[in-house]
Enzyme design. Structure first.
Site, PDB file in Angstrom:
ATOM      1  N   ALA A 237     -67.058  20.849  23.717  1.00 43.66           N
ATOM      2  CA  ALA A 237     -65.627  20.559  23.517  1.00 43.66           C
ATOM      3  C   ALA A 237     -65.152  19.474  24.476  1.00 43.66           C
ATOM      4  O   ALA A 237     -64.210  18.748  24.170  1.00 43.66           O
ATOM      5  CB  ALA A 237     -64.799  21.832  23.727  1.00 43.66           C
ATOM      6  N   GLU A 240     -67.848  14.951  24.111  1.00 36.25           N
ATOM      7  CA  GLU A 240     -67.719  13.976  23.027  1.00 36.25           C
ATOM      8  C   GLU A 240     -66.260  13.557  22.858  1.00 36.25           C
ATOM      9  O   GLU A 240     -65.948  12.382  22.642  1.00 36.25           O
ATOM     10  CB  GLU A 240     -68.258  14.618  21.739  1.00 36.25           C
ATOM     11  CG  GLU A 240     -68.610  13.658  20.653  1.00 36.25           C
ATOM     12  CD  GLU A 240     -69.495  12.500  21.119  1.00 36.25           C
ATOM     13  OE1 GLU A 240     -70.274  12.668  22.068  1.00 36.25           O
ATOM     14  OE2 GLU A 240     -69.365  11.421  20.533  1.00 36.25           O
ATOM     15  N   SER A 242     -63.708  13.578  25.143  1.00 34.27           N
ATOM     16  CA  SER A 242     -63.108  12.702  26.160  1.00 34.27           C
ATOM     17  C   SER A 242     -63.759  11.319  26.153  1.00 34.27           C
ATOM     18  O   SER A 242     -63.102  10.317  26.429  1.00 34.27           O
ATOM     19  CB  SER A 242     -63.098  13.332  27.564  1.00 34.27           C
ATOM     20  OG  SER A 242     -64.195  14.135  27.785  1.00 34.27           O
ATOM     21  N   CYS A 352     -55.857  22.744  23.126  1.00 36.79           N
ATOM     22  CA  CYS A 352     -56.980  22.348  23.978  1.00 36.79           C
ATOM     23  C   CYS A 352     -56.811  22.764  25.442  1.00 36.79           C
ATOM     24  O   CYS A 352     -55.856  22.358  26.114  1.00 36.79           O
ATOM     25  CB  CYS A 352     -57.152  20.826  23.911  1.00 36.79           C
ATOM     26  SG  CYS A 352     -58.471  20.258  24.988  1.00 36.79           S
ATOM     27  N   GLU A 361     -58.861  11.905  33.157  1.00 39.52           N
ATOM     28  CA  GLU A 361     -60.033  11.009  33.097  1.00 39.52           C
ATOM     29  C   GLU A 361     -59.706   9.722  32.334  1.00 39.52           C
ATOM     30  O   GLU A 361     -59.976   8.621  32.820  1.00 39.52           O
ATOM     31  CB  GLU A 361     -61.186  11.688  32.347  1.00 39.52           C
ATOM     32  CG  GLU A 361     -61.944  12.707  33.137  1.00 39.52           C
ATOM     33  CD  GLU A 361     -63.090  13.291  32.303  1.00 39.52           C
ATOM     34  OE1 GLU A 361     -63.741  12.546  31.554  1.00 39.52           O
ATOM     35  OE2 GLU A 361     -63.317  14.504  32.383  1.00 39.52           O
TER      36      GLU A 361
HETATM   37  C1  HEM Z   1     -59.471  13.745  24.402  1.00 41.74           C
HETATM   38  C2  HEM Z   1     -60.200  14.762  24.637  1.00 41.74           C
HETATM   39  C3  HEM Z   1     -60.078  16.061  23.889  1.00 41.74           C
HETATM   40  C4  HEM Z   1     -59.610  16.301  22.620  1.00 41.74           C
HETATM   41  C5  HEM Z   1     -59.076  15.297  21.602  1.00 41.74           C
HETATM   42  C6  HEM Z   1     -59.725  17.726  22.409  1.00 41.74           C
HETATM   43  C7  HEM Z   1     -59.333  18.365  21.253  1.00 41.74           C
HETATM   44  C8  HEM Z   1     -59.299  19.738  21.091  1.00 41.74           C
HETATM   45  C9  HEM Z   1     -58.790  20.407  19.929  1.00 41.74           C
HETATM   46  C10 HEM Z   1     -58.223  19.713  18.686  1.00 41.74           C
HETATM   47  C11 HEM Z   1     -58.927  21.739  20.120  1.00 41.74           C
HETATM   48  C12 HEM Z   1     -58.486  22.874  19.190  1.00 41.74           C
HETATM   49  C13 HEM Z   1     -59.419  23.126  18.049  1.00 41.74           C
HETATM   50  C14 HEM Z   1     -58.785  24.052  17.060  1.00 41.74           C
HETATM   51  O1  HEM Z   1     -57.552  24.292  17.074  1.00 41.74           O
HETATM   52  O2  HEM Z   1     -59.528  24.563  16.202  1.00 41.74           O
HETATM   53  C15 HEM Z   1     -59.533  21.922  21.425  1.00 41.74           C
HETATM   54  C16 HEM Z   1     -59.847  23.130  21.979  1.00 41.74           C
HETATM   55  C17 HEM Z   1     -60.542  23.255  23.156  1.00 41.74           C
HETATM   56  N1  HEM Z   1     -60.868  22.255  24.037  1.00 41.74           N
HETATM   57 FE1  HEM Z   1     -60.464  20.307  23.834  1.00 41.74          FE
HETATM   58  N2  HEM Z   1     -60.262  18.311  23.519  1.00 41.74           N
HETATM   59  C18 HEM Z   1     -60.487  17.329  24.455  1.00 41.74           C
HETATM   60  C19 HEM Z   1     -61.019  17.486  25.710  1.00 41.74           C
HETATM   61  C20 HEM Z   1     -61.448  18.674  26.241  1.00 41.74           C
HETATM   62  C21 HEM Z   1     -62.050  18.846  27.543  1.00 41.74           C
HETATM   63  C22 HEM Z   1     -62.260  17.724  28.562  1.00 41.74           C
HETATM   64  C23 HEM Z   1     -62.388  20.173  27.656  1.00 41.74           C
HETATM   65  C24 HEM Z   1     -63.048  20.942  28.763  1.00 41.74           C
HETATM   66  C25 HEM Z   1     -63.273  20.594  29.926  1.00 41.74           C
HETATM   67  C26 HEM Z   1     -61.962  20.831  26.429  1.00 41.74           C
HETATM   68  C27 HEM Z   1     -62.104  22.175  26.168  1.00 41.74           C
HETATM   69  C28 HEM Z   1     -61.579  22.821  25.083  1.00 41.74           C
HETATM   70  C29 HEM Z   1     -61.699  24.246  24.870  1.00 41.74           C
HETATM   71  C30 HEM Z   1     -62.389  25.246  25.780  1.00 41.74           C
HETATM   72  C31 HEM Z   1     -61.054  24.523  23.664  1.00 41.74           C
HETATM   73  C32 HEM Z   1     -60.876  25.894  22.994  1.00 41.74           C
HETATM   74  C33 HEM Z   1     -59.515  26.449  23.313  1.00 41.74           C
HETATM   75  C34 HEM Z   1     -59.221  27.742  22.618  1.00 41.74           C
HETATM   76  O3  HEM Z   1     -59.794  28.032  21.565  1.00 41.74           O
HETATM   77  O4  HEM Z   1     -58.398  28.497  23.160  1.00 41.74           O
HETATM   78  N3  HEM Z   1     -61.403  19.894  25.608  1.00 41.74           N
HETATM   79  N4  HEM Z   1     -59.742  20.678  21.997  1.00 41.74           N
END
Ligand code: HEM
Length: 410
Positions: A237, A240, A242, A352, A361
């Site tokens: 998550a 890719e 970030s 997220c 970052e």
């Molecule tokens: C630009 C960068 C990022 C984007 C566009 C992004 C996008 C997303 C999106 C759209 C979701 C929700 C998916 C859903 O609703 O089905 C999500 C969940 C999540 N993201 Fe990101 N993400 C980013 C960066 C990161 C980073 C840097 C981390 C960790 C260090 C991270 C960790 C997570 C985690 C753990 C979830 C699950 C949250 C949950 O289900 O409660 N993400 N992200």
């Protein structure tokens, strides 16, 4: 009635937005046959936002009602595909080790890493914003600072996360070799993180993984496989996505030189510019949901267990919400407007978890790049996108910097 979704065709990989617009304007709910699974695709903002925020929709794996085949959902601890109460338990445990204070304190480290990478990249006539900046930055922050992987072992993380990220698309849309590569990478990563968790338990270090293990030992129990699953989730998550925010964001700036000049003159606009990048060319294009109870969306009835695809990237260009939606305008979010927030980080309980780290970052990396390369230009016009549908990003982003400015503290 058509049951394909034209925007998923490889012909649109370089620019899916006109194909999204055709569907969005034609219908609020588009039927799609994914193998033997009939689903509905949503592309308008109102329905996408409503589904993401609604407790009527979730994943349904624990309840055994999901129509989707998603091997990632079977990994213990991978809470992105869980519903409450399991989701709430994991999310609050991981949040404890991932507070805004912890993330804000990482700023000096990100600045140092970015400056070192730019020292090397700018010494050459031409460099790749992804391979020379975004990828090593993500490997240092997610691989190093978050997961505590030693530098010499980090290159393998990139191979694994790429294979797993490309394999995140619905299985019905993937070629068999991508599914096989995803399985091989996931098994290798699982084995690696099992050893790492055991090591960090014996010898805690200054990384988030050690903090997570400590959270476990302070009370609520996370099992070993759950900790390993959380490592895998954070890797996939966090990397890719970030990387692609930096790549897609820099490309949007290079293709809109007036906006690039404006951001260089007004670095205070960076937070708003990041939101516009996440609206305009989103790294995570869509997600899936399952009806957890009978419900109605856009006048259509859904029965418990029905699957939908929520295309945030299409919703982010909906003219009903965004004036002139195909224009890249870094001042669009200068005054926050809750009614127009983009869906780039999703909404609701799965919003997220890494958003503050991703923003930190990308803001520092893009800001330093613009400052230190005042005449940045594209070194190639024909750019190729990754073959993934969910993850939107470039293979390479070659640029030239005709003049260079030294790092601030040189
Ligand atoms: C630009 C960068 C990022 C984007 C566009 C992004 C996008 C997303 C999106 C759209 C979701 C929700 C998916 C859903 O609703 O089905 C999500 C969940 C999540 N993201 Fe990101 N993400 C980013 C960066 C990161 C980073 C840097 C981390 C960790 C260090 C991270 C960790 C997570 C985690 C753990 C979830 C699950 C949250 C949950 O289900 O409660 N993400 N992200």
């Amino acid at each position: 009635m058509t049951t394909t979704f034209p925007a998923f065709d490889t012909a649109h990989r370089h620019d899916p937005y006109p194909a999204f617009a055709l569907v969005r304007e034609a219908t609020p709910a588009h039927p799609l046959q994914l193998g033997d699974v009939p689903v509905t695709v949503f592309t308008r903002y109102a329905e996408c936002a409503a589904i993401l925020a609604s407790p009527d929709w979730g994943h349904g794996y624990q309840a055994g009602i999901s129509p989707f085949r998603d091997t990632g959902a079977l990994i213990p601890g991978s809470f992105v595909r869980m519903d409450p109460p399991d989701h709430s338990r994991f999310r609050s445990l991981v949040n404890k080790a991932f507070t805004p204070r912890v993330v804000a304190a990482l700023a000096p480290m990100v600045e140092r890493v970015v400056d070192d990478l730019l020292d090397t990249a700018l010494a050459r006539d031409e460099f790749d914003v992804l391979a020379d900046l975004a990828v090593p930055l993500a490997l240092t922050m997610i691989g190093g600072r978050v997961l505590g992987v030693p530098p010499e072992e980090r290159p393998a993380l990139r191979d694994w996360e790429l294979a797993i990220a490309w394999g995140t698309d619905p299985d019905e849309l993937l070629p068999p070799d991508v599914i096989t590569a995803r399985g091989t990478a996931a098994r290798a990563a699982f084995g690696y993180f099992s050893r790492l968790v055991a090591q960090r338990r014996a010898e805690p270090a200054d990384d988030l993984l050690s903090a997570l293990i400590a959270v476990e030992e302070a009370g609520d129990r996370l099992t070993e496989p759950e900790l390993v699953g959380i490592c895998l989730l954070l890797l996939v998550a966090g990397m890719e996505t970030s990387i692609n925010l930096v790549g897609n964001g820099v490309l949007a700036l290079l293709r809109h030189p007036d906006q690039l000049v404006l951001l260089r003159e007004r670095p205070d606009l960076m937070p708003a510019a990041l939101d516009e990048m996440l609206r305009y060319d989103l790294p995570t294009q869509f997600t899936i949901r399952v009806a957890l109870r009978d419900t109605v969306v856009a006048g259509q009835r859904f029965t418990r267990g029905d699957g939908v695809v929520v295309v945030m990237a299409a919703a982010n260009r909906d003219a009903a919400v965004y004036p002139d939606p195909d224009r890249f305008d870094i001042t669009r979010y200068a005054v926050p407007d809750p009614a127009r927030r983009h869906l780039g980080f999703s909404l609701g309980i799965h919003y997220c978890l890494g958003a503050p780290l991703a923003r930190l970052e990308a803001g520092i990396a893009i800001g330093a790049l613009l400052r230190r390369a005042p005449n940045l230009e594209l070194a190639e016009e024909n750019l190729e996108h990754l073959p993934s549908l969910i993850h939107r990003g470039l293979r390479r982003l070659p640029v030239r910097a005709r003049t260079r400015t030294p790092r601030a503290n040189a």
